[in-house]
Design a protein around this motif. Structure first.
Motif, mmCIF file in Angstrom:
data_model
loop_
_atom_site.group_PDB
_atom_site.id
_atom_site.type_symbol
_atom_site.label_atom_id
_atom_site.label_comp_id
_atom_site.label_asym_id
_atom_site.label_seq_id
_atom_site.Cartn_x
_atom_site.Cartn_y
_atom_site.Cartn_z
ATOM 1 N N LYS A 188 16.852 11.870 23.811
ATOM 2 C CA LYS A 188 15.826 12.797 23.330
ATOM 3 C C LYS A 188 16.233 13.435 22.012
ATOM 4 N N GLU A 189 17.506 13.792 21.885
ATOM 5 C CA GLU A 189 17.971 14.354 20.612
ATOM 6 C C GLU A 189 17.801 13.339 19.482
ATOM 7 N N ALA A 190 18.137 12.092 19.770
ATOM 8 C CA ALA A 190 18.016 11.047 18.753
ATOM 9 C C ALA A 190 16.555 10.841 18.354
ATOM 10 N N GLU A 191 15.638 10.860 19.328
ATOM 11 C CA GLU A 191 14.214 10.703 19.022
ATOM 12 C C GLU A 191 13.720 11.836 18.130
ATOM 13 N N ASP A 192 14.084 13.068 18.492
ATOM 14 C CA ASP A 192 13.655 14.232 17.710
ATOM 15 C C ASP A 192 14.192 14.164 16.284
ATOM 16 N N LYS A 193 15.483 13.860 16.155
ATOM 17 C CA LYS A 193 16.123 13.913 14.838
ATOM 18 C C LYS A 193 15.678 12.756 13.950
ATOM 19 N N LEU A 194 15.443 11.570 14.531
ATOM 20 C CA LEU A 194 14.983 10.465 13.699
ATOM 21 C C LEU A 194 13.554 10.706 13.217
ATOM 22 N N MET A 195 12.743 11.352 14.044
ATOM 23 C CA MET A 195 11.384 11.689 13.604
ATOM 24 C C MET A 195 11.430 12.646 12.417
ATOM 25 N N MET A 196 12.362 13.586 12.451
ATOM 26 C CA MET A 196 12.515 14.513 11.328
ATOM 27 C C MET A 196 13.149 13.829 10.114
ATOM 28 N N GLU B 253 23.751 11.320 12.002
ATOM 29 C CA GLU B 253 23.824 11.846 13.368
ATOM 30 C C GLU B 253 23.237 10.857 14.363
ATOM 31 N N VAL B 254 22.072 10.320 14.021
ATOM 32 C CA VAL B 254 21.361 9.440 14.957
ATOM 33 C C VAL B 254 22.106 8.132 15.160
ATOM 34 N N PHE B 255 22.574 7.511 14.071
ATOM 35 C CA PHE B 255 23.104 6.149 14.157
ATOM 36 C C PHE B 255 24.619 6.065 14.264
ATOM 37 N N LEU B 256 25.321 7.161 13.976
ATOM 38 C CA LEU B 256 26.779 7.148 14.111
ATOM 39 C C LEU B 256 27.295 8.257 15.017
ATOM 40 N N GLY B 257 26.418 9.150 15.448
ATOM 41 C CA GLY B 257 26.814 10.248 16.309
ATOM 42 C C GLY B 257 26.719 9.892 17.780
ATOM 43 N N ASP B 258 26.811 10.916 18.611
ATOM 44 C CA ASP B 258 26.774 10.725 20.068
ATOM 45 C C ASP B 258 25.697 11.635 20.640
ATOM 46 N N LEU B 259 24.447 11.316 20.352
ATOM 47 C CA LEU B 259 23.318 12.145 20.759
ATOM 48 C C LEU B 259 22.694 11.615 22.044
ATOM 49 N N SER B 260 22.041 12.491 22.783
ATOM 50 C CA SER B 260 21.228 12.049 23.914
ATOM 51 C C SER B 260 19.998 11.329 23.374
ATOM 52 N N ASP C 13 7.435 12.219 22.047
ATOM 53 C CA ASP C 13 7.150 11.488 23.285
ATOM 54 C C ASP C 13 6.535 10.118 23.008
ATOM 55 N N LEU C 14 5.930 9.947 21.831
ATOM 56 C CA LEU C 14 5.227 8.694 21.533
ATOM 57 C C LEU C 14 6.161 7.576 21.089
ATOM 58 N N VAL C 15 7.440 7.890 20.831
ATOM 59 C CA VAL C 15 8.349 6.866 20.299
ATOM 60 C C VAL C 15 9.271 6.285 21.372
ATOM 61 N N VAL C 16 9.108 6.697 22.620
ATOM 62 C CA VAL C 16 10.064 6.292 23.658
ATOM 63 C C VAL C 16 9.960 4.815 24.016
ATOM 64 N N THR C 17 8.856 4.157 23.647
ATOM 65 C CA THR C 17 8.661 2.753 24.030
ATOM 66 C C THR C 17 9.155 1.770 22.979
ATOM 67 N N VAL C 18 9.754 2.266 21.883
ATOM 68 C CA VAL C 18 10.153 1.387 20.786
ATOM 69 C C VAL C 18 11.356 0.535 21.199
ATOM 70 N N PRO C 19 11.277 -0.813 21.049
ATOM 71 C CA PRO C 19 12.427 -1.675 21.359
ATOM 72 C C PRO C 19 13.609 -1.361 20.446
#
Length: 351
Positions: A227-235, A218-225, A171-177
């Protein structure tokens, strides 16, 4: 390794429970070092202050410096009769690295530039917690606090640097430009490429690096929502940081240090500026990188080094070539035979 970590949306709300058992007494405060982006925003009101705790807002406009660490340590020692109960870093790589360095220097003598290097820290750091608000740097998990000093850019790299506790709250990364999201995410991707293609690679670091690499795809070439992208990039950030902690980074990071030292270029942008010209070293990684850049329509600064005097280019090259473990990881023990100052300067001139 970080001994304790919690993950999940809303987990920032557990910070008060995490800190309470670590509070020595009412006169030993917690010091919160917080990215100044959050000053006056909702997150500030959620920080669990007690007694004489102190929040210091930190600008992330520039890379962290040894003099900044020393100034923060001096302020904290001057303002309080007791050492703090701990240091809490809330922000991106700049704030997290500062927090690690401050926690070390509050318990070690001298200036922080004396500890730039490998395993120079003699005494354990104060209790310190990392809470990333952007994903990619791996600073939340690494055993180094990267600092620009009067003579070089180099990390305080030690077993005492690692955070005692990390809170991973997507939830803390949603404001990133968007641009910053890309540059910092590419820092993670480049970690993976350099680790997986390095001579220091082992089964332990490989397992983390491969997972982080797949997550970045997945994050940068996939088709994630979102929230999915935020979760997966954090991991991905976590796994990428673990991979380089047990191996090493390589050519892009070495060259990025030179850019940062001379021009003050932010780490994520610096890595991207360099990596686009490293097909000779990482052909498959650079091809994927350019696909990611194109998909997300990211523009890089141009002619960054076009008008630099030779003296600046030579200084940048010297800084880069001083990062011997990075070159050895990338090119092997005979790396001096594969790269020299002239070749490094030629790469900088392309940027």
């Amino acid at each position: 390794m970080v001994p304790r970590v919690i993950y999940g949306r809303g987990s920032f709300g557990q910070l008060a429970d995490i800190l309470l058992p670590k509070r020595r007494n009412s006169e030993a405060p917690f010091i919160f070092l917080v990215d100044d982006f959050f000053e006056g925003k909702e997150l500030e009101s959620r920080i669990p202050w007690l007694f004489n705790d102190l929040t210091i807002f930190i600008s992330a406009a520039e890379e962290p410096k040894t003099e900044q660490v020393d100034a923060l340590v001096a302020k904290i020692k001057n303002d309080f009769d007791e050492l703090p109960s701990g240091i809490i870093g809330i922000g991106g790589g700049t704030v997290l690295d500062l927090s690690k360095a401050v926690a070390i220097m509050l318990n070690n003598k001298g200036g922080s530039e004396e500890y730039q290097g490998w395993d120079l820290v003699q005494k354990p750091a104060l209790f310190h917690v990392g809470i990333p608000t952007i994903s990619g740097t791996g600073a939340e998990v690494s055993r180094t606090a990267v600092l620009s000093g009067p003579e070089r850019k180099l990390g305080i790299n030690s077993d005492y640097t690692t955070f005692d506790q990390v809170v991973l709250d997507p939830d803390l990364v949603v404001t990133v430009p968007k641009d910053q999201w890309f540059f910092t995410g590419m820092d993670c991707f480049i970690h993976c490429v350099e680790s997986l293609n390095g001579t220091y690679l082992n089964a332990f670091s490989q397992s983390y690096g491969e997972k982080a690499f797949d997550l970045c795809e997945e994050v940068f070439l996939g088709d994630l929502s979102p929230k999915e992208a935020e979760d997966k990039l954090m991991m991905a950030s976590w796994h990428g940081g673990m991979s380089i902690a047990y191996s090493q980074v390589g050519v892009a990071h070495a060259l990025s240090y030179g850019l940062s030292y001379v021009l003050g270029t932010k780490h994520g942008i610096g890595n991207c500026l360099v990596f686009q010209h490293l097909e000779e070293f990482y052909p498959e990684g650079v091809t994927l990188f350019k696909k990611m850049k194109e998909k997300h329509q990211i523009e890089f600064p141009k002619n960054v080094c076009a008008n630099l005097p030779n003296s600046d280019l030579e200084t940048m090259a010297q800084i880069a070539l001083s990062m011997e473990p990075l070159w050895e990881n990338a090119l092997g023990k005979d790396w001096h035979q594969c790269i020299d100052q002239e070749k490094v300067v030629a790469i900088y001139k392309k940027i």
